[in-house]
Design a protein around this motif. Structure first.
Motif, PDB file in Angstrom:
ATOM      1  N   ARG A   1       3.465   8.980 -10.401  1.00 33.78           N
ATOM      2  CA  ARG A   1       2.837   8.591 -11.670  1.00 33.78           C
ATOM      3  C   ARG A   1       1.315   8.749 -11.547  1.00 33.78           C
ATOM      4  O   ARG A   1       0.585   7.767 -11.403  1.00 33.78           O
ATOM      5  N   PRO A   2       0.819   9.992 -11.577  1.00 37.24           N
ATOM      6  CA  PRO A   2      -0.628  10.231 -11.432  1.00 37.24           C
ATOM      7  C   PRO A   2      -1.461   9.534 -12.495  1.00 37.24           C
ATOM      8  O   PRO A   2      -2.663   9.301 -12.305  1.00 37.24           O
ATOM      9  N   SER A   3      -0.836   9.190 -13.611  1.00 36.62           N
ATOM     10  CA  SER A   3      -1.568   8.525 -14.694  1.00 36.62           C
ATOM     11  C   SER A   3      -2.017   7.126 -14.309  1.00 36.62           C
ATOM     12  O   SER A   3      -2.894   6.543 -14.935  1.00 36.62           O
ATOM     13  N   GLY A   4      -1.366   6.574 -13.275  1.00 38.27           N
ATOM     14  CA  GLY A   4      -1.727   5.226 -12.833  1.00 38.27           C
ATOM     15  C   GLY A   4      -0.921   4.136 -13.508  1.00 38.27           C
ATOM     16  O   GLY A   4      -1.169   2.950 -13.283  1.00 38.27           O
ATOM     17  N   SER A   5       0.030   4.497 -14.349  1.00 36.91           N
ATOM     18  CA  SER A   5       0.857   3.495 -15.014  1.00 36.91           C
ATOM     19  C   SER A   5       1.707   2.749 -13.983  1.00 36.91           C
ATOM     20  O   SER A   5       2.157   3.321 -13.001  1.00 36.91           O
ATOM     21  N   LYS A   6       1.913   1.462 -14.218  1.00 34.43           N
ATOM     22  CA  LYS A   6       2.672   0.651 -13.270  1.00 34.43           C
ATOM     23  C   LYS A   6       3.406  -0.452 -14.010  1.00 34.43           C
ATOM     24  O   LYS A   6       2.977  -0.906 -15.080  1.00 34.43           O
TER      25      LYS A   6
ATOM     26  N   LYS B   1       0.837  -1.206   0.000  1.00 31.83           N
ATOM     27  CA  LYS B   1       0.000   0.000   0.000  1.00 31.83           C
ATOM     28  C   LYS B   1       0.871   1.255   0.000  1.00 31.83           C
ATOM     29  O   LYS B   1       0.578   2.232  -0.699  1.00 31.83           O
ATOM     30  N   SER B   2       1.960   1.238   0.779  1.00 27.81           N
ATOM     31  CA  SER B   2       2.878   2.379   0.812  1.00 27.81           C
ATOM     32  C   SER B   2       3.520   2.588  -0.549  1.00 27.81           C
ATOM     33  O   SER B   2       3.649   3.723  -1.032  1.00 27.81           O
ATOM     34  N   LEU B   3       3.915   1.480  -1.171  1.00 23.68           N
ATOM     35  CA  LEU B   3       4.540   1.574  -2.486  1.00 23.68           C
ATOM     36  C   LEU B   3       3.539   2.082  -3.527  1.00 23.68           C
ATOM     37  O   LEU B   3       3.890   2.875  -4.405  1.00 23.68           O
ATOM     38  N   ALA B   4       2.280   1.647  -3.405  1.00 24.87           N
ATOM     39  CA  ALA B   4       1.238   2.091  -4.343  1.00 24.87           C
ATOM     40  C   ALA B   4       0.987   3.588  -4.203  1.00 24.87           C
ATOM     41  O   ALA B   4       0.808   4.298  -5.201  1.00 24.87           O
ATOM     42  N   CYS B   5       0.991   4.089  -2.967  1.00 24.34           N
ATOM     43  CA  CYS B   5       0.796   5.529  -2.738  1.00 24.34           C
ATOM     44  C   CYS B   5       1.973   6.330  -3.298  1.00 24.34           C
ATOM     45  O   CYS B   5       1.786   7.414  -3.884  1.00 24.34           O
ATOM     46  N   PHE B   6       3.169   5.814  -3.113  1.00 25.82           N
ATOM     47  CA  PHE B   6       4.360   6.474  -3.647  1.00 25.82           C
ATOM     48  C   PHE B   6       4.298   6.506  -5.172  1.00 25.82           C
ATOM     49  O   PHE B   6       4.626   7.515  -5.811  1.00 25.82           O
ATOM     50  N   ARG B   7       3.863   5.379  -5.764  1.00 23.05           N
ATOM     51  CA  ARG B   7       3.744   5.303  -7.215  1.00 23.05           C
ATOM     52  C   ARG B   7       2.720   6.311  -7.731  1.00 23.05           C
ATOM     53  O   ARG B   7       2.925   6.978  -8.739  1.00 23.05           O
TER      54      ARG B   7
END
Length: 275
Positions: A69-74, A59-65
């Motif tokens: 990356r506001p576009s949501g790309s991962k 979850k922390s990594l997802a928030c940092f991402r």
């Protein structure tokens, strides 16, 4: 300088890379960040004392991402880069993973697996009850709605249909319940007296046979899971009683056997690390 390397999830390749890493840095401290969901790799990493491990909450990594990356790309490559940046820039805010003693690690895994087995038992018991209700509702009444026990599984395996139950003598059915530790109370006697006059949902073999087959299949699985739950509970009890913090967990008011095991697993032996 940033280096990128992709390793297959194979123990031999990981061990080879870690040994090379240790030799390269002459066994000096190396910081390694991994997602907590990848903790299955921990048994490998823990064998190398030069590693300083940080488990990054997904979850922390997802928030940092999301912040970068506001576009949501991962992608896996992006997550690796972000985990590295997170540890490099905010290492002081993260907690280093410190391995617990062998007993606590084993207990923690067993407690988790016991919970999984109990969930499996509940799911099988509910499935069995649902099947019985459509072709053999008297069985549910005789078992007093409780299909989570070895008694329930054995009952269905011995008397899979109402016809099989009615063809057995009352003495045999009584003997079955008594053999499973049931007291011949008035309530049980009244339920047993309802067997003879009971009427089947249908005499149609095309309805009864498939349901009784499935009921027996589920009962066999249920019996196996119940046995495993009992075995794992016994092993947990032994580990808890041998644990250094058993007395502390036992002193908690209202702490039952299952709760004591969970408390001991959480406390471990490093009480100073508890908030």
């Amino acid at each position: 300088r940033t280096e990128k390397i992709k390793l297959p999830h194979q123990p031999d390749r990981l061990h080879a890379w870690l040994k090379e890493l240790g030799q390269r840095f002459e066994q000096r401290q190396v910081v390694l960040a991994i997602e907590a969901c990848q903790s299955a790799l921990l048994p490998i990493f823990l064998q190398y004392s030069f590693l300083e491990l940080y488990l990054i909450n997904p979850k922390s990594l997802a928030c940092f991402r999301e912040a970068v990356r506001p576009s949501g790309s991962k992608s896996d490559e992006l997550d690796c880069k972000l985990a590295c940046q997170l540890v490099k820039a905010h290492r002081s805010l993260l907690s280093e993973f410190v391995v617990e003693d062998e007993s606590t690690r084993e207990l923690s895994l067993l407690v988790g697996y016991r919970r999984d087995l109990v969930d499996q038992r509940s799911a099988l018991a509910n499935q069995l009850k649902s099947i019985l209700k459509v072709y053999y509702p008297l069985a549910v009444e005789l078992l007093q709605e409780d299909t989570t026990t070895g008694l329930a599984a054995d009952f269905i395996l011995k008397f899979p249909t109402l016809r099989a139950l009615q063809q057995s003598s009352l003495h045999e059915v009584r003997k079955f319940f008594k053999g499973h530790g049931c007291r011949l109370t008035q309530g049980l006697e009244e339920r047993l007296e309802s067997v003879a006059p009971a009427v089947a949902v249908t005499q149609d073999a095309a309805w009864n046979n498939p349901h009784s087959f499935m009921a027996c299949a589920v009962a066999e699985q249920l019996k196996s899971v119940i046995g495993r739950v009992e075995q794992i509970a016994e092993h947990i009890c032994i580990l808890v009683e041998q644990h250094p913090n058993y007395a502390l967990a036992q002193s908690l008011p209202g702490a039952a056997e299952v709760l004591e095991a969970r408390v001991v697993a959480v406390l471990g032996t490093r009480l100073e690390a508890c908030p």
